[in-house]
Write a protein that holds these residues in place. Structure first.
Motif, short mmCIF file in Angstrom:
data_model
loop_
_atom_site.label_atom_id
_atom_site.label_comp_id
_atom_site.label_asym_id
_atom_site.label_seq_id
_atom_site.Cartn_x
_atom_site.Cartn_y
_atom_site.Cartn_z
N HIS A 214 20.41 -1.59 22.70
CA HIS A 214 20.90 -0.23 22.43
C HIS A 214 21.22 0.49 23.74
CE1 HIS A 214 20.68 0.07 18.09
NE2 HIS A 214 19.53 -0.55 18.12
N GLU A 215 20.34 0.35 24.73
CA GLU A 215 20.57 0.98 26.03
C GLU A 215 21.81 0.40 26.71
OE1 GLU A 215 17.37 1.79 28.79
OE2 GLU A 215 15.92 1.56 27.16
N LEU A 216 21.97 -0.92 26.63
CA LEU A 216 23.14 -1.56 27.23
C LEU A 216 24.43 -1.08 26.55
CD1 LEU A 216 21.75 -5.16 27.70
CD2 LEU A 216 22.49 -3.62 29.54
N LEU A 217 24.41 -1.00 25.23
CA LEU A 217 25.59 -0.54 24.50
C LEU A 217 25.96 0.88 24.94
CD1 LEU A 217 27.73 -1.08 22.36
CD2 LEU A 217 26.11 -0.27 20.65
N GLU A 218 24.95 1.73 25.07
CA GLU A 218 25.18 3.10 25.52
C GLU A 218 25.80 3.11 26.92
OE1 GLU A 218 22.23 6.74 26.30
OE2 GLU A 218 22.08 5.89 24.28
N ALA A 219 25.27 2.26 27.81
CA ALA A 219 25.78 2.19 29.18
C ALA A 219 27.22 1.66 29.20
CB ALA A 219 24.87 1.31 30.03
N TYR A 220 27.50 0.66 28.37
CA TYR A 220 28.83 0.05 28.34
C TYR A 220 29.88 1.01 27.78
CZ TYR A 220 26.49 -4.51 28.92
OH TYR A 220 25.73 -5.57 29.37
N THR A 221 29.49 1.91 26.90
CA THR A 221 30.45 2.82 26.29
C THR A 221 30.59 4.13 27.06
OG1 THR A 221 28.75 3.64 24.76
CG2 THR A 221 30.18 1.86 23.96
N ALA A 222 29.79 4.31 28.11
CA ALA A 222 29.87 5.53 28.93
C ALA A 222 31.24 5.62 29.60
CB ALA A 222 28.77 5.53 29.98
N GLY A 223 31.76 6.83 29.68
CA GLY A 223 33.09 7.06 30.24
C GLY A 223 33.28 6.50 31.64
N ALA A 224 32.32 6.70 32.53
CA ALA A 224 32.46 6.24 33.92
C ALA A 224 32.58 4.72 33.97
CB ALA A 224 31.27 6.71 34.75
N PHE A 225 31.78 4.03 33.17
CA PHE A 225 31.84 2.57 33.16
C PHE A 225 33.17 2.10 32.58
CE2 PHE A 225 31.11 -1.52 30.99
CZ PHE A 225 30.83 -2.29 32.10
N GLN A 226 33.61 2.71 31.49
CA GLN A 226 34.87 2.33 30.88
C GLN A 226 36.04 2.55 31.84
OE1 GLN A 226 35.65 0.79 27.90
NE2 GLN A 226 33.45 0.39 27.95
N LYS A 227 35.98 3.63 32.61
CA LYS A 227 37.02 3.92 33.59
C LYS A 227 37.04 2.84 34.68
CE LYS A 227 38.68 7.74 36.43
NZ LYS A 227 38.46 9.12 36.82
N VAL B 192 25.48 -1.59 35.76
CA VAL B 192 24.87 -0.86 34.65
C VAL B 192 23.73 -1.64 34.01
CG1 VAL B 192 26.92 0.52 34.16
CG2 VAL B 192 26.55 -1.57 32.89
N GLN B 193 23.77 -2.97 34.11
CA GLN B 193 22.70 -3.78 33.52
C GLN B 193 21.41 -3.74 34.34
OE1 GLN B 193 24.85 -7.47 33.61
NE2 GLN B 193 25.35 -7.39 31.43
N ALA B 194 21.53 -3.75 35.66
CA ALA B 194 20.36 -3.90 36.54
C ALA B 194 19.25 -2.89 36.26
CB ALA B 194 20.79 -3.86 38.01
#
Length: 84
Positions: free
Chosen positions: A21-34, A61-63
């Motif tokens: 769930h935390e990884l999904l949240e991190a992956y969908t964050a705007g900064a990461f997507q950009k 984002v995973q670390a």
């Protein structure tokens, strides 16, 4: 003390679910997507397969999430997570 790193913590099913769930949240964050979009654009221009160069970007984002769950904040931790 420069001893060996502690062994990774054994993950419970609840830990794994929470981590995902935390990884999904991190992956969908705007900064990461950009950042991912810019990487894809660069790869498209150079003819490089994005999967070959995306590891370090994704690991950023995973670390911290891996570390929070007692896993090495590295490719080793990602591998351990995949096989949990």
């Amino acid at each position: 003390s420069g001893g060996a790193a502690a062994a990774p913590r054994e993950l419970s099913a609840e830990d794994i679910e929470a981590m995902l769930h935390e990884l999904l949240e991190a992956y969908t964050a705007g900064a990461f997507q950009k950042e991912l979009s810019a990487l894809r654009e660069t790869c498209s221009r150079s003819g490089t397969n994005p999967l070959l160069v995306m590891g370090p970007v994704v690991l950023k984002v995973q670390a911290p999430i891996l570390q929070r769950y007692g896993q090495p904040p590295s490719a080793v931790g990602v591998d351990l997570m995949k096989h949990s």
